[in-house]
Design an enzyme around this catalytic site. Structure first.
Site, PDB file in Angstrom:
ATOM      1  N   ASP A   1      -2.125   4.820  -3.067  1.00 30.35           N
ATOM      2  CA  ASP A   1      -3.301   5.498  -2.208  1.00 30.35           C
ATOM      3  C   ASP A   1      -3.298   7.278  -2.901  1.00 30.35           C
ATOM      4  O   ASP A   1      -2.413   7.558  -2.344  1.00 30.35           O
ATOM      5  CB  ASP A   1      -3.033   5.679  -0.989  1.00 30.35           C
ATOM      6  CG  ASP A   1      -3.877   6.735   0.059  1.00 30.35           C
ATOM      7  OD1 ASP A   1      -4.779   6.799  -0.372  1.00 30.35           O
ATOM      8  OD2 ASP A   1      -3.461   6.818   1.327  1.00 30.35           O
TER       9      ASP A   1
ATOM     10  N   HIS B   1     -14.160   2.216   4.552  1.00 37.52           N
ATOM     11  CA  HIS B   1     -13.411   2.750   5.495  1.00 37.52           C
ATOM     12  C   HIS B   1     -14.293   2.914   6.875  1.00 37.52           C
ATOM     13  O   HIS B   1     -15.459   3.564   6.459  1.00 37.52           O
ATOM     14  CB  HIS B   1     -12.645   3.785   5.271  1.00 37.52           C
ATOM     15  CG  HIS B   1     -11.242   4.062   5.799  1.00 37.52           C
ATOM     16  ND1 HIS B   1     -10.608   3.021   6.788  1.00 37.52           N
ATOM     17  CD2 HIS B   1     -10.339   5.018   6.041  1.00 37.52           C
ATOM     18  CE1 HIS B   1      -9.619   3.378   7.284  1.00 37.52           C
ATOM     19  NE2 HIS B   1      -9.507   4.559   6.885  1.00 37.52           N
TER      20      HIS B   1
ATOM     21  N   TRP C   1       0.758  -1.283   0.171  1.00 37.66           N
ATOM     22  CA  TRP C   1       0.034   0.040  -0.005  1.00 37.66           C
ATOM     23  C   TRP C   1       0.852   1.208  -0.166  1.00 37.66           C
ATOM     24  O   TRP C   1       1.542   1.500   1.040  1.00 37.66           O
ATOM     25  CB  TRP C   1      -0.931   0.051   1.356  1.00 37.66           C
ATOM     26  CG  TRP C   1      -1.707   1.092   1.722  1.00 37.66           C
ATOM     27  CD1 TRP C   1      -1.643   1.824   2.807  1.00 37.66           C
ATOM     28  CD2 TRP C   1      -2.968   1.537   0.814  1.00 37.66           C
ATOM     29  NE1 TRP C   1      -2.765   2.890   2.892  1.00 37.66           N
ATOM     30  CE2 TRP C   1      -3.516   2.707   1.653  1.00 37.66           C
ATOM     31  CE3 TRP C   1      -3.407   1.148  -0.386  1.00 37.66           C
ATOM     32  CZ2 TRP C   1      -4.424   3.348   1.241  1.00 37.66           C
ATOM     33  CZ3 TRP C   1      -4.660   1.905  -0.716  1.00 37.66           C
ATOM     34  CH2 TRP C   1      -5.047   3.156   0.041  1.00 37.66           C
TER      35      TRP C   1
ATOM     36  N   ARG D   1     -13.240   4.154  -3.292  1.00 36.51           N
ATOM     37  CA  ARG D   1     -13.172   4.238  -1.839  1.00 36.51           C
ATOM     38  C   ARG D   1     -14.395   5.086  -1.274  1.00 36.51           C
ATOM     39  O   ARG D   1     -14.191   6.458  -1.608  1.00 36.51           O
ATOM     40  CB  ARG D   1     -11.826   4.707  -1.057  1.00 36.51           C
ATOM     41  CG  ARG D   1     -11.654   5.122   0.313  1.00 36.51           C
ATOM     42  CD  ARG D   1     -10.305   5.282   0.825  1.00 36.51           C
ATOM     43  NE  ARG D   1     -10.428   6.151   2.019  1.00 36.51           N
ATOM     44  CZ  ARG D   1      -9.290   6.107   2.507  1.00 36.51           C
ATOM     45  NH1 ARG D   1      -7.884   5.641   2.064  1.00 36.51           N
ATOM     46  NH2 ARG D   1      -8.902   6.771   3.815  1.00 36.51           N
TER      47      ARG D   1
ATOM     48  N   ASP E   1      -1.652  14.782   7.172  1.00 40.00           N
ATOM     49  CA  ASP E   1      -2.344  14.007   5.869  1.00 40.00           C
ATOM     50  C   ASP E   1      -3.442  14.971   5.556  1.00 40.00           C
ATOM     51  O   ASP E   1      -4.703  14.489   5.727  1.00 40.00           O
ATOM     52  CB  ASP E   1      -2.591  12.749   6.224  1.00 40.00           C
ATOM     53  CG  ASP E   1      -3.271  11.765   4.993  1.00 40.00           C
ATOM     54  OD1 ASP E   1      -2.852  12.325   3.960  1.00 40.00           O
ATOM     55  OD2 ASP E   1      -3.868  10.769   5.171  1.00 40.00           O
TER      56      ASP E   1
ATOM     57  N   SER F   1       1.244   4.432   0.904  1.00 45.62           N
ATOM     58  CA  SER F   1       0.190   5.009   1.792  1.00 45.62           C
ATOM     59  C   SER F   1       0.518   6.706   1.527  1.00 45.62           C
ATOM     60  O   SER F   1       1.690   7.001   1.930  1.00 45.62           O
ATOM     61  CB  SER F   1       0.488   4.713   3.151  1.00 45.62           C
ATOM     62  OG  SER F   1      -0.210   5.483   4.144  1.00 45.62           O
ATOM     63  N   GLY F   2      -0.397   7.434   1.381  1.00 41.07           N
ATOM     64  CA  GLY F   2      -0.313   9.020   1.457  1.00 41.07           C
ATOM     65  C   GLY F   2      -0.265   9.276   2.936  1.00 41.07           C
ATOM     66  O   GLY F   2       0.483  10.258   3.109  1.00 41.07           O
ATOM     67  N   PHE F   3      -0.834   8.672   3.914  1.00 43.10           N
ATOM     68  CA  PHE F   3      -0.483   9.053   5.504  1.00 43.10           C
ATOM     69  C   PHE F   3       0.803   8.823   5.698  1.00 43.10           C
ATOM     70  O   PHE F   3       1.198   9.500   6.177  1.00 43.10           O
ATOM     71  CB  PHE F   3      -1.687   8.107   6.112  1.00 43.10           C
ATOM     72  CG  PHE F   3      -1.370   8.307   7.716  1.00 43.10           C
ATOM     73  CD1 PHE F   3      -2.024   9.096   8.163  1.00 43.10           C
ATOM     74  CD2 PHE F   3      -0.623   7.568   8.344  1.00 43.10           C
ATOM     75  CE1 PHE F   3      -2.109   9.184   9.688  1.00 43.10           C
ATOM     76  CE2 PHE F   3      -0.401   7.393   9.713  1.00 43.10           C
ATOM     77  CZ  PHE F   3      -1.090   8.482  10.477  1.00 43.10           C
TER      78      PHE F   3
END
Length: 294
Positions: free
Chosen positions: A85, A190, A44, A159, A58, A46-48
């Site tokens: 992401d 989510h 993943w 999403r 984020d 991940s943007g976070f």
């Protein structure tokens, strides 16, 4: 010579054979390589995690260029499928068109686009602004993504943040069905509840044919076995465990050095320099030096 299997097709193959793909977050080429060595089925991007790596919240502060460059760098260091992401797609449907072309060219298996407004706020923060775009607008983003990919192997995952925004299961199901109708290959739903109950209810009431993706960060008691038993979940993403593990390990090591006035007490708690060399593939460098340098 046989043609190499695409990363998207590799992800589909894993799902078909195992029933559930286990995907771990990464934020760098090194963490991506560690994900592969650990035995996960995918990565993943991940943007976070990347936001945290830059020391930023984020909230759409990391640019597409920054995220794309890191994702591309990860793709060069692993053979695993990467799910990128890309938050809201970095803007409207026009931005999505550009993003899809660039991420597919970068060699990722899939992108996840969420139905929040731009700029977004991270999903799990308490009291954060969680505004969603109208369903029709997001369907346009999905259509733009599908129409501008060059291969159906490149997966478009829609999403919905309806549960995060507190809009309830009915809204989440309605949005998921609309995104399926727009052509999404998978639906990521989510939740920030601390138990799996909300997600389990959504999955049981999901009447669509599109596979479900979950990210059980807030409800870690959801096991892979439980996800498989629900029958409709095909991808489980561990969304931010790499950066959290890294932070804890560095905090512990740094505190130990300050406490003891040196690094004499932490040798057994951190990786040996030889392990860093292994991950850097220094053995290949030495072999190439012996072969090619006079």
């Amino acid at each position: 010579m046989s043609k190499e299997m695409s990363k998207g097709r590799k992800l589909r193959k894993t799902i078909k054979e195992r029933g559930l793909a286990r995907v771990m977050a990464a934020h760098s080429p090194l963490s991506a390589r560690l994900v592969q060595e650990a035995g996960f089925d995918g990565i993943w991007a991940s943007g976070f995690e990347l936001s945290a790596l830059y020391g930023l919240p984020d909230v759409s502060l990391v640019s597409m260029t920054q995220h794309l460059d890191m994702t591309r760098a990860m793709a060069t260091q692993t053979s695993l499928p990467i799910i990128a992401d890309i938050d809201t797609g970095f803007g409207n449907a026009i931005n999505v068109i550009h993003a899809i072309k660039e991420y597919e060219r970068a060699g990722v298996a899939a992108v996840v686009i969420e139905d929040k407004s731009f700029p977004k706020v991270t999903s799990l923060v308490e009291g954060g602004r969680q505004d969603l775009v109208p369903i029709k607008e997001f369907q346009g983003k999905i259509a733009a993504a599908i129409d501008n990919r060059t291969s159906a192997d490149f997966l478009i995952i829609a999403r919905t943040e309806a549960l995060i925004a507190g809009l309830g299961e009915a809204e989440a199901l309605a949005r998921a069905l609309a995104y399926e109708e727009a052509g999404a290959d998978m639906i990521l739903v989510h939740s920030k509840q601390d138990t799996p109950a909300e997600i389990e209810s959504f999955v049981r009431n999901w009447q669509g044919k599109t596979p479900i993706v979950i990210v059980p960060t807030a409800y870690p008691e959801m096991t892979e076995k439980q996800a498989l038993a629900l029958g409709k979940i095909k991808v489980l993403i561990y969304g931010n465990h790499a950066i959290r593990a890294s932070i804890q390990a560095m905090q512990d090591a740094f505190a130990n050095i300050i406490k003891h006035g040196g690094a004499q007490e932490i040798g057994n708690d951190i990786a040996a320099v030889t392990e860093v060399f292994r991950l850097q593939k220094m053995d290949q460098v030495k072999t190439n030096e012996e072969r090619y340098l006079s």
